[in-house]
Every structure is written in structure tokens, then in C-alpha cells.
Design a protein around this motif. Structure first.
Motif, short mmCIF file in Angstrom:
data_model
loop_
_atom_site.label_atom_id
_atom_site.label_comp_id
_atom_site.label_asym_id
_atom_site.label_seq_id
_atom_site.Cartn_x
_atom_site.Cartn_y
_atom_site.Cartn_z
N GLU A 23 33.61 41.72 36.85
CA GLU A 23 34.52 40.76 38.21
C GLU A 23 35.06 41.45 38.97
O GLU A 23 35.04 41.45 40.42
N SER A 29 32.04 39.20 43.26
CA SER A 29 33.76 40.19 43.30
C SER A 29 33.88 40.83 44.60
O SER A 29 32.89 40.45 45.26
N ILE A 91 42.41 41.02 37.89
CA ILE A 91 42.63 40.62 37.35
C ILE A 91 42.71 40.24 35.63
O ILE A 91 43.69 40.59 35.17
#
Length: 105
Positions: A23, A29, A91
Motif C-alpha cells: 500500500e 500507491s 492504511i
């Protein structure tokens, strides 16, 4: 006394999961998108993000190409908008700001 955060091995040595790392630095990303737009790698963008905040970094790698990329952080800048976009990376499950996993090393 002042405390200075230092980021040792910020790209590979952190304790996050492989999914979290993907991520932060993988395809899709924010760091990868910014890097693609300015001709840099996601890792270079992440390292520059740390340096721009005054955080000393000690990136580690046994790969010569990555070593060269890790030191090629000068002569280019991240814009204010790019820094803000990186600052906003979150995240689920990271527990706090996701990009700070890079500092934990």
C-alpha cells in the motif's frame, strides 16, 4: 534536550505486513503515482518525504542499483501538493499515519 527521529532501513526493515508495504510503495500507491509523474521510484519519493521533514535516513540495500537510487535524492523536490498527498496516506489497521511506518525501520 531535543529528540531527533532517525529512520534506519526505512524501506525494508519496518515491521509492517507485506500488504501495508504494498500500500505504501507498490503499484497504485500514492508514492508510486507521484514517482511515475516525476521520473522517480516510489522508494525515492518515500525517502524524500522523510528528508523533507528533517528526518535523517539510513536506507540499506545490498543491491547496487537500489543503493544508487537511495542516494539520488538531491537536485529534485516534492511539491507542497505532493507532500500533502503523502501526508494524507492512511492504511486501515496501521494504527497511525501509514507513512510513519517508514520511520520505524
Amino acid at each position: 534536550a531535543d529528540v531527533v527521529f532517525q529512520s534506519y532501513s526505512p524501506l525494508m526493515g519496518w515491521q509492517g505486513t507485506p500488504d501495508m508495504k504494498a500500500e505504501l510503495l507498490g503499484e497504485g500507491s500514492v508514492a508510486k503515482k507521484i514517482g511515475d509523474s516525476i521520473g522517480k521510484t516510489a522508494a525515492q519519493v518515500a525517502l524524500k518525504w522523510l528528508v523533507k521533514q528533517g528526518i535523517p535516513i539510513i536506507p540499506t540495500s545490498t543491491n547496487n542499483e537500489r543503493q544508487q537510487q537511495n542516494i539520488a535524492l538531491f537536485g529534485w523536490e516534492l511539491t507542497t501538493d505532493q507532500m500533502e498527498e503523502l501526508n494524507d496516506v492512511h492504511i486501515p489497521g496501521a494504527g497511525y499515519h501509514a507513512m510513519y511506518w517508514l520511520i520505524l525501520g
